[in-house]
Design an enzyme around this catalytic site. Structure first.
Site, PDB file in Angstrom:
ATOM      1  N   ASP A  74       1.221  -1.660   0.294  1.00 29.19           N
ATOM      2  CA  ASP A  74      -0.332  -0.035   0.189  1.00 29.19           C
ATOM      3  C   ASP A  74       0.660   1.247   0.381  1.00 29.19           C
ATOM      4  OD1 ASP A  74      -2.669  -1.631  -0.364  1.00 29.19           O
ATOM      5  OD2 ASP A  74      -2.866  -1.044   1.654  1.00 29.19           O
ATOM      6  N   ASN A 148      -5.830   8.377   1.950  1.00 29.22           N
ATOM      7  CA  ASN A 148      -5.898   7.402   3.478  1.00 29.22           C
ATOM      8  C   ASN A 148      -6.223   8.214   4.771  1.00 29.22           C
ATOM      9  OD1 ASN A 148      -6.160   4.958   2.625  1.00 29.22           O
ATOM     10  ND2 ASN A 148      -3.702   4.573   3.184  1.00 29.22           N
ATOM     11  N   ARG A 159       5.191  12.767  25.473  1.00 28.49           N
ATOM     12  CA  ARG A 159       4.773  13.537  25.615  1.00 28.49           C
ATOM     13  C   ARG A 159       3.643  13.600  24.844  1.00 28.49           C
ATOM     14  NH1 ARG A 159       7.121  15.936  30.319  1.00 28.49           N
ATOM     15  NH2 ARG A 159       8.968  16.161  29.695  1.00 28.49           N
ATOM     16  N   THR A 189      -9.241   1.559   7.049  1.00 28.15           N
ATOM     17  CA  THR A 189      -8.546   0.078   6.937  1.00 28.15           C
ATOM     18  C   THR A 189      -7.086   0.281   7.105  1.00 28.15           C
ATOM     19  OG1 THR A 189      -8.469  -0.575   4.793  1.00 28.15           O
ATOM     20  CG2 THR A 189     -10.239  -1.053   5.888  1.00 28.15           C
ATOM     21  N   TYR A 191      -4.563   3.553   9.141  1.00 26.73           N
ATOM     22  CA  TYR A 191      -3.862   3.926  10.665  1.00 26.73           C
ATOM     23  C   TYR A 191      -5.395   4.111  11.651  1.00 26.73           C
ATOM     24  CZ  TYR A 191      -1.202   6.368  14.150  1.00 26.73           C
ATOM     25  OH  TYR A 191      -0.584   7.228  14.725  1.00 26.73           O
TER      26      TYR A 191
END
Length: 340
Positions: A74, A148, A159, A189, A191
């Site tokens: 991808d 995406n 942090r 589908t 992250y």
């Protein structure tokens, strides 16, 4: 050498030997069928194929081409999308990576895929994109896009960042978090899925916002209208109120207070383009002005009443990619009067 009436651009992950072998196979088969093949100048030495046209790997590379054929995972397809999108050229991916949700074909069906492309036996679908603008006190820091997702993330592992999220010009909530994902259905589908967001079928038009490890009672994934505008603002003053004790103890110890660094953040688009965000920065996400075109050789079927619909191939893809258990499924049964 003049190009034939049909031209296709082949792009590969040249760092993988199997991708190079597959690319050579595709190129040779296309040339044998009378198709002009373009390749990127920087990939040509690795591919070592005679009879190809070498072009710079920029926005003009796919101009006038019928298809961009991508061999890799991808990530390679997302790289190819940067070339194909401005030219409005469809992409088709051959998965040589891991899950490969964007790819249409697998290596074991490569010959059939190429033959169907040569025969023109493919359809083209549009995939929604997002346009992304980052500003600092009104000054534009970045204007880009993503297929995406765009993510606002902490820049330092130790942090959190403090953000206020906004939908259609109205504030919705404030989180201390590791980041926020703003995604398309195609990116649901990717992250967003890893962060706990919903899986959204590609033909659904919507925008998604998914918090990453948010410290809040109301920090659920959101699915909003494709016409909405999402915004993520980095809180300038830090986490302040609920961190006073930590701040005072740090100051008394002569160290920089923890809250002072909570707004160190970065913005990533498709995991490929990074932009540093200063404290107080604002990121706005809206539906993209230009979609990405994907070529498909596996048809969607005629629809619910006559067979599998457009979502059927994606359902099958989910089952195959994640190895989902479907044993025992019997399906809808027909009755004497028609469908059950």
């Amino acid at each position: 050498m003049p190009e034939s009436p049909r031209t296709m651009f082949v792009l590969a992950h040249t760092g993988k030997e199997n991708a190079v072998r597959s690319a050579r196979f595709v190129i040779e088969r296309l040339i044998a069928a009378g198709v002009t093949v373009r390749v990127a100048e920087d990939e040509a030495p690795d591919l070592r194929c005679a009879g190809v046209t070498e072009v710079p790997a920029g926005p003009e590379a796919a101009k006038g081409a019928e298809l961009v054929i991508v061999l890799g995972g991808d990530g390679t397809l997302l790289r190819a999308a940067e070339i194909a999108r401005p030219a409005r050229t469809p992409l088709i991916g051959v998965n040589l990576g891991h899950i490969g949700f964007l790819a249409e074909a697998e290596p074991d069906g490569l010959a059939e895929t190429v033959d169907r492309l040569v025969a023109g036996e493919y359809r083209v679908e549009e995939r929604m994109t997002i346009d992304v603008i980052a500003r600092d006190n009104g000054t534009e820091l970045a204007a880009t896009w993503a297929l995406n997702e765009a993510t606002v993330e902490k820049a330092r592992r130790e942090r959190m960042i403090e953000v206020i999220i906004e939908v259609d010009g109205r504030p919705l909530s404030r989180w201390g978090c590791d980041g926020v994902v703003c995604a398309t259905p195609t990116g649901s589908t990717a992250y967003g899925f890893s962060a706990g967001g919903p899986v959204v079928w590609p033909e659904v038009e919507a925008l998604l916002m998914v918090p990453i490890s948010a410290h809040a009672l109301f920090a659920r994934p959101l699915v909003v209208s494709p016409n909405s505008v999402l915004a993520v603002e980095l809180v300038y003053e830090g986490v302040a109120a609920h961190a006073d004790a930590g701040r005072l103890s740090a100051e008394s110890a002569g160290h920089e207070p923890a809250w002072a660094e909570t707004s160190e953040a970065v913005m990533w688009c498709d995991g490929r383009r990074r932009f540093d965000l200063p404290p107080g920065a604002r990121v706005e996400v809206r539906r993209g002005s230009l979609p990405v075109l994907l070529a498909r050789v596996h048809g969607p079927g005629p629809g619910v009443d006559g067979g599998p619909g457009a979502g059927a191939s994606f359902t099958d893809r989910l089952v195959a990619k994640f190895g989902l258990p479907v044993a025992g499924w019997r399906g809808r049964k027909e009755t004497a009067g028609g469908h059950a």
